[in-house]
Design a protein around this motif. Structure first.
Motif, PDB file in Angstrom:
ATOM      1  N   ARG A  18      -2.817   1.187   6.598  1.00 42.18           N
ATOM      2  CA  ARG A  18      -3.093   2.555   7.044  1.00 42.18           C
ATOM      3  C   ARG A  18      -3.974   3.268   6.027  1.00 42.18           C
ATOM      4  NH1 ARG A  18       2.536   3.189   7.718  1.00 42.18           N
ATOM      5  NH2 ARG A  18       3.129   2.501   9.776  1.00 42.18           N
ATOM      6  N   SER A  19      -4.834   4.136   6.527  1.00 43.04           N
ATOM      7  CA  SER A  19      -5.722   4.919   5.666  1.00 43.04           C
ATOM      8  C   SER A  19      -4.918   5.617   4.580  1.00 43.04           C
ATOM      9  CB  SER A  19      -6.470   5.969   6.488  1.00 43.04           C
ATOM     10  OG  SER A  19      -7.294   5.343   7.421  1.00 43.04           O
ATOM     11  N   ALA A  20      -5.446   5.602   3.387  1.00 41.25           N
ATOM     12  CA  ALA A  20      -4.892   6.305   2.225  1.00 41.25           C
ATOM     13  C   ALA A  20      -3.555   5.740   1.727  1.00 41.25           C
ATOM     14  CB  ALA A  20      -4.762   7.805   2.507  1.00 41.25           C
ATOM     15  N   GLU A  21      -3.128   4.573   2.185  1.00 45.69           N
ATOM     16  CA  GLU A  21      -1.863   4.007   1.702  1.00 45.69           C
ATOM     17  C   GLU A  21      -2.069   2.806   0.794  1.00 45.69           C
ATOM     18  OE1 GLU A  21       1.534   3.762   4.176  1.00 45.69           O
ATOM     19  OE2 GLU A  21       0.815   5.330   5.520  1.00 45.69           O
ATOM     20  N   ARG A  22      -3.305   2.475   0.492  1.00 41.84           N
ATOM     21  CA  ARG A  22      -3.595   1.319  -0.351  1.00 41.84           C
ATOM     22  C   ARG A  22      -2.985   1.466  -1.738  1.00 41.84           C
ATOM     23  NH1 ARG A  22      -4.718  -1.261  -4.616  1.00 41.84           N
ATOM     24  NH2 ARG A  22      -6.381  -2.751  -4.754  1.00 41.84           N
ATOM     25  N   GLU A  23      -3.127   2.628  -2.344  1.00 41.21           N
ATOM     26  CA  GLU A  23      -2.601   2.834  -3.700  1.00 41.21           C
ATOM     27  C   GLU A  23      -1.078   2.742  -3.723  1.00 41.21           C
ATOM     28  OE1 GLU A  23      -4.523   2.875  -6.344  1.00 41.21           O
ATOM     29  OE2 GLU A  23      -6.249   2.716  -5.004  1.00 41.21           O
ATOM     30  N   THR A  24      -0.430   3.336  -2.738  1.00 40.73           N
ATOM     31  CA  THR A  24       1.038   3.288  -2.667  1.00 40.73           C
ATOM     32  C   THR A  24       1.512   1.855  -2.473  1.00 40.73           C
ATOM     33  OG1 THR A  24       1.019   5.488  -1.682  1.00 40.73           O
ATOM     34  CG2 THR A  24       3.057   4.250  -1.497  1.00 40.73           C
ATOM     35  N   LEU A  25       0.853   1.141  -1.577  1.00 45.02           N
ATOM     36  CA  LEU A  25       1.215  -0.254  -1.343  1.00 45.02           C
ATOM     37  C   LEU A  25       0.964  -1.085  -2.597  1.00 45.02           C
ATOM     38  CD1 LEU A  25       2.087  -2.660   0.351  1.00 45.02           C
ATOM     39  CD2 LEU A  25      -0.241  -2.737   1.308  1.00 45.02           C
ATOM     40  N   GLY A  26      -0.172  -0.900  -3.227  1.00 46.17           N
ATOM     41  CA  GLY A  26      -0.479  -1.640  -4.456  1.00 46.17           C
ATOM     42  C   GLY A  26       0.545  -1.380  -5.543  1.00 46.17           C
ATOM     43  N   ALA A  27       0.953  -0.115  -5.686  1.00 50.07           N
ATOM     44  CA  ALA A  27       1.959   0.231  -6.696  1.00 50.07           C
ATOM     45  C   ALA A  27       3.289  -0.442  -6.373  1.00 50.07           C
ATOM     46  CB  ALA A  27       2.126   1.750  -6.768  1.00 50.07           C
ATOM     47  N   TYR A  28       3.669  -0.483  -5.094  1.00 50.03           N
ATOM     48  CA  TYR A  28       4.915  -1.135  -4.722  1.00 50.03           C
ATOM     49  C   TYR A  28       4.845  -2.637  -4.985  1.00 50.03           C
ATOM     50  CZ  TYR A  28       8.989  -2.782  -2.296  1.00 50.03           C
ATOM     51  OH  TYR A  28      10.179  -3.406  -2.018  1.00 50.03           O
ATOM     52  N   LEU A  29       3.750  -3.270  -4.589  1.00 47.23           N
ATOM     53  CA  LEU A  29       3.614  -4.711  -4.817  1.00 47.23           C
ATOM     54  C   LEU A  29       3.717  -5.044  -6.303  1.00 47.23           C
ATOM     55  CD1 LEU A  29       0.759  -5.644  -2.310  1.00 47.23           C
ATOM     56  CD2 LEU A  29       3.195  -6.188  -2.104  1.00 47.23           C
ATOM     57  N   ALA A  30       3.206  -4.163  -7.158  1.00 45.54           N
ATOM     58  CA  ALA A  30       3.257  -4.396  -8.607  1.00 45.54           C
ATOM     59  C   ALA A  30       4.689  -4.359  -9.144  1.00 45.54           C
ATOM     60  CB  ALA A  30       2.387  -3.374  -9.332  1.00 45.54           C
TER      61      ALA A  30
END
Length: 181
Positions: A18-30
């Motif tokens: 989803r738009s604008a959720e890349r950073e949140t997803l990346g932080a969670y994956l980390a």
């Protein structure tokens, strides 16, 4: 003809984020632990699994297109190698890695959630990429691999200690270390 339940299978899925959720997803994956604390450790059939966020097309490698089109959105690439059928693998993801599954794919367009079994399976089958080249280092189940690693781990301290033993003491030490009577 039924398929070998221990056969190595490879799976890849590409899901739009989803738009604008890349950073949140990346932080969670980390934050997802590796090794013994990985959510994949709870999956009895999974040898390898990985998530990669694709947010741009690289152009600095031999054979790359000179002017690739820019991506219209960002994607989550999931790849896994496991024993058995895809349906069984999806069920393990849904049930045994459920909270992480929802936390990760919840950032992706159209993800139905793990509580809706049929929709969950359709989502991953719809976003599946063909796997045309794969590699399996061995033809064993994950249970066989984990057992072999446990045996290896039990033998390492003995092997280190046994290097200094005389031949006549080696058998007694082996019996004592491994509890063989």
């Amino acid at each position: 003809m039924s398929r070998d339940p221990n056969a190595i299978t490879h799976f890849s899925a590409l899901t739009p984020i989803r738009s604008a959720e890349r950073e949140t997803l990346g932080a969670y994956l980390a934050t997802i632990p590796a090794g013994a604390r990985s959510p994949f450790r709870r999956l009895d059939r999974t040898h390898l699994a990985r998530w990669v966020i694709i947010d741009r097309v690289e152009r600095d490698f031999p054979g790359a297109p000179p002017t690739p089109r820019p991506l219209r959105m960002q994607y989550l690439l999931f790849t896994s190698t496991f024993n058995g059928e895809l349906g069984e693998h999806l069920e393990e993801l849904r049930l045994r890695a459920g909270a992480e599954t929802d936390a990760i794919w919840g950032h992706c367009i159209g993800y139905p959630g793990r509580r809706r079994r049929a929709s969950f399976h359709r989502y991953f089958r719809h976003n599946r990429l063909p796997t045309t080249l794969s590699f399996a280092a061995y033809q064993s189940t994950i249970v066989e691999v984990r057992t072999a690693l446990e045996v290896r781990d039990a033998h390492i301290p003995f092997a280190v200690r046994a290097q200094s033993l005389r031949d006549e003491d080696l058998q007694a030490a082996f019996i004592e270390h491994f509890g063989i009577s």
